[in-house]
Motif scaffolding. Structure first.
Motif, PDB file in Angstrom:
ATOM      1  N   LEU A 182      49.420  37.122  51.498  1.00 57.62           N
ATOM      2  CA  LEU A 182      48.161  36.399  51.339  1.00 57.62           C
ATOM      3  C   LEU A 182      47.053  37.051  52.152  1.00 57.62           C
ATOM      4  CD1 LEU A 182      46.697  33.856  50.215  1.00 57.62           C
ATOM      5  CD2 LEU A 182      47.344  32.713  52.345  1.00 57.62           C
ATOM      6  N   THR A 183      47.374  37.472  53.368  1.00 61.10           N
ATOM      7  CA  THR A 183      46.356  38.036  54.265  1.00 61.10           C
ATOM      8  C   THR A 183      46.098  39.510  54.022  1.00 61.10           C
ATOM      9  OG1 THR A 183      48.069  38.420  55.932  1.00 61.10           O
ATOM     10  CG2 THR A 183      46.853  36.348  56.064  1.00 61.10           C
ATOM     11  N   ARG A 184      47.078  40.220  53.457  1.00 58.68           N
ATOM     12  CA  ARG A 184      46.911  41.635  53.116  1.00 58.68           C
ATOM     13  C   ARG A 184      47.373  41.848  51.679  1.00 58.68           C
ATOM     14  NH1 ARG A 184      48.635  44.905  58.673  1.00 58.68           N
ATOM     15  NH2 ARG A 184      47.518  43.528  60.101  1.00 58.68           N
ATOM     16  N   PRO A 185      46.645  41.262  50.738  1.00 61.38           N
ATOM     17  CA  PRO A 185      47.127  41.230  49.354  1.00 61.38           C
ATOM     18  C   PRO A 185      47.235  42.608  48.730  1.00 61.38           C
ATOM     19  CG  PRO A 185      44.826  40.544  49.484  1.00 61.38           C
ATOM     20  CD  PRO A 185      45.312  40.651  50.899  1.00 61.38           C
ATOM     21  N   GLN A 186      48.299  42.784  47.950  1.00 56.62           N
ATOM     22  CA  GLN A 186      48.453  44.008  47.176  1.00 56.62           C
ATOM     23  C   GLN A 186      47.448  44.020  46.019  1.00 56.62           C
ATOM     24  OE1 GLN A 186      50.943  41.797  47.871  1.00 56.62           O
ATOM     25  NE2 GLN A 186      52.822  42.840  48.459  1.00 56.62           N
ATOM     26  N   LEU A 187      47.054  45.214  45.608  1.00 50.01           N
ATOM     27  CA  LEU A 187      46.106  45.361  44.500  1.00 50.01           C
ATOM     28  C   LEU A 187      46.893  45.322  43.191  1.00 50.01           C
ATOM     29  CD1 LEU A 187      43.783  48.131  45.983  1.00 50.01           C
ATOM     30  CD2 LEU A 187      43.516  45.645  46.066  1.00 50.01           C
ATOM     31  N   LEU A 188      46.913  44.161  42.571  1.00 44.41           N
ATOM     32  CA  LEU A 188      47.744  43.913  41.396  1.00 44.41           C
ATOM     33  C   LEU A 188      46.880  43.458  40.231  1.00 44.41           C
ATOM     34  CD1 LEU A 188      50.366  41.773  43.325  1.00 44.41           C
ATOM     35  CD2 LEU A 188      50.677  44.160  42.644  1.00 44.41           C
ATOM     36  N   PRO A 189      46.599  44.318  39.262  1.00 43.05           N
ATOM     37  CA  PRO A 189      45.759  43.905  38.131  1.00 43.05           C
ATOM     38  C   PRO A 189      46.256  42.639  37.442  1.00 43.05           C
ATOM     39  CG  PRO A 189      46.081  46.282  38.107  1.00 43.05           C
ATOM     40  CD  PRO A 189      46.973  45.745  39.188  1.00 43.05           C
ATOM     41  N   SER A 190      47.558  42.524  37.246  1.00 47.30           N
ATOM     42  CA  SER A 190      48.098  41.354  36.546  1.00 47.30           C
ATOM     43  C   SER A 190      47.897  40.080  37.352  1.00 47.30           C
ATOM     44  CB  SER A 190      49.592  41.556  36.260  1.00 47.30           C
ATOM     45  OG  SER A 190      49.787  42.631  35.362  1.00 47.30           O
ATOM     46  N   ALA A 191      47.970  40.168  38.679  1.00 40.55           N
ATOM     47  CA  ALA A 191      47.757  38.986  39.519  1.00 40.55           C
ATOM     48  C   ALA A 191      46.280  38.666  39.657  1.00 40.55           C
ATOM     49  CB  ALA A 191      48.381  39.212  40.898  1.00 40.55           C
ATOM     50  N   VAL A 192      45.427  39.696  39.698  1.00 37.00           N
ATOM     51  CA  VAL A 192      43.980  39.457  39.798  1.00 37.00           C
ATOM     52  C   VAL A 192      43.476  38.708  38.564  1.00 37.00           C
ATOM     53  CG1 VAL A 192      41.715  40.580  39.904  1.00 37.00           C
ATOM     54  CG2 VAL A 192      43.577  41.385  41.362  1.00 37.00           C
ATOM     55  N   ARG A 193      44.152  38.878  37.438  1.00 35.02           N
ATOM     56  CA  ARG A 193      43.772  38.102  36.249  1.00 35.02           C
ATOM     57  C   ARG A 193      43.892  36.609  36.510  1.00 35.02           C
ATOM     58  NH1 ARG A 193      46.642  42.436  33.727  1.00 35.02           N
ATOM     59  NH2 ARG A 193      45.209  43.815  32.605  1.00 35.02           N
ATOM     60  N   HIS A 194      44.862  36.203  37.327  1.00 33.55           N
ATOM     61  CA  HIS A 194      44.997  34.789  37.683  1.00 33.55           C
ATOM     62  C   HIS A 194      43.829  34.350  38.564  1.00 33.55           C
ATOM     63  CE1 HIS A 194      49.187  33.809  36.298  1.00 33.55           C
ATOM     64  NE2 HIS A 194      49.183  35.128  36.157  1.00 33.55           N
ATOM     65  N   THR A 195      43.408  35.235  39.452  1.00 26.27           N
ATOM     66  CA  THR A 195      42.246  34.933  40.285  1.00 26.27           C
ATOM     67  C   THR A 195      41.003  34.736  39.419  1.00 26.27           C
ATOM     68  OG1 THR A 195      43.176  36.329  42.041  1.00 26.27           O
ATOM     69  CG2 THR A 195      40.849  35.740  42.225  1.00 26.27           C
TER      70      THR A 195
END
Length: 299
Positions: A182-195
């Motif tokens: 959470l504090t050092r999030p990985q750069l994940l295109p599939s997860a950023v879509r949820h954001t």
């Protein structure tokens, strides 16, 4: 004697790392494994790993163990963007299968190379190390559960959809939740879509961008927080061979002794029930309470 033995164990590990047996991000033998192999005390094995950590060759990763932090000779590997290729896809797919079956702690570049029948060092042509491999694995895990089209028209329906899809990802791949930060999030295109999905759902609610992002972080933290129990239970069952129900049955006597006095009357009533700890039901209860509370807090 102890110091010499520790140095000898450290030298052996250092040589194996230099030979490519363990690459950057790979987990090295634990102190327990070293005590069995070398016939030494736990303190001696711990000292050997500490020597290599002091040199910067190893580093401790919470929830994983002690991993290789640098290439042979102490130089850290250059970070490069992984290039998509059929081989890389095979590497990621194989790594996910290993993590699903045995947990993320068992994953290593050497193990994946063995599964694919290729030299360990050749993997670095496709991924730059275990950290990069895990990032690709998480991204693919989220990509397996695409968000629905079209999106629900109401904010609550949209937030329920993303939360349940995240729960489905964590259910299917229990190692994903503890692997994410959470504090050092990985750069994940599939997860950023949820954001992006959550921010879009709240766009007309009169919140500032920062406040909308706070809602996203809160929701994700809830789902992930529930999901870390999935991996912990899977690992406990794999290591002990005892299911959660069997473990609870074995604790029945101790639990009865704990509650037989007058100090815990309400808890005793619960223990007298045939209570089933259902994580899916608890997830749904918590999600409903969270969104009910959020409805009252939104403008």
């Amino acid at each position: 004697m102890t110091e010499t033995t520790s140095a000898r164990i450290a030298a052996d590990l250092r040589a194996r790392i230099a030979a490519g047996e363990f690459g950057p991000g790979d987990r090295v033998p634990s102190t327990r494994e070293l005590t069995r192999r070398w016939g030494v005390a736990m303190a001696t094995a711990t000292r050997a790993l500490s020597l290599l950590q002091d040199e910067g060759v190893l580093r401790a990763v919470r929830g994983v163990g002690t991993v290789v932090a640098a290439r042979p000779g102490g130089a850290r590997p250059a970070r490069r963007r992984a290039v998509a290729s059929p081989v890389r896809d095979d590497v990621v797919r194989t790594a996910i299968a290993v993590a699903d079956d045995e947990g993320l702690a068992t994953l290593s570049m050497r193990r994946i190379a063995a599964e694919l029948g290729m030299p360990t060092m050749s993997l670095y042509q496709h991924v730059s190390g275990k950290d990069d491999l895990v990032t690709l694995m998480i991204d693919r895990a989220f990509a397996e559960q695409p968000l629905p089209e079209p999106a629900p028209s109401d904010w609550r329906g949209a937030l329920e959809a993303t939360a349940r899809l995240q729960w489905a990802v964590f259910r299917r791949h229990p190692w994903v939740a503890p692997a994410m930060s959470l504090t050092r999030p990985q750069l994940l295109p599939s997860a950023v879509r949820h954001t992006e999905w959550v921010l879009a759902a709240l766009d007309d609610r009169g919140l500032t961008p920062a406040a909308s992002f706070d809602v996203h972080v809160m929701l994700f933290s809830y789902v992930r927080g529930m999901a870390v129990n999935l991996d912990a239970e899977a690992q406990a069952e794999a290591e002990s061979g005892v299911t959660a129900d069997e473990w609870m049955d074995a604790q029945a006597g101790a639990l009865a002794s704990l509650t037989e006095g007058e100090d815990f009357p309400h808890f005793r009533r619960v223990t007298e029930l045939d209570y089933d700890l259902d994580l899916d039901a608890l997830f749904e209860l918590g999600l409903r309470c969270l969104l009910d509370g959020l409805r009252g807090a939104l403008p």
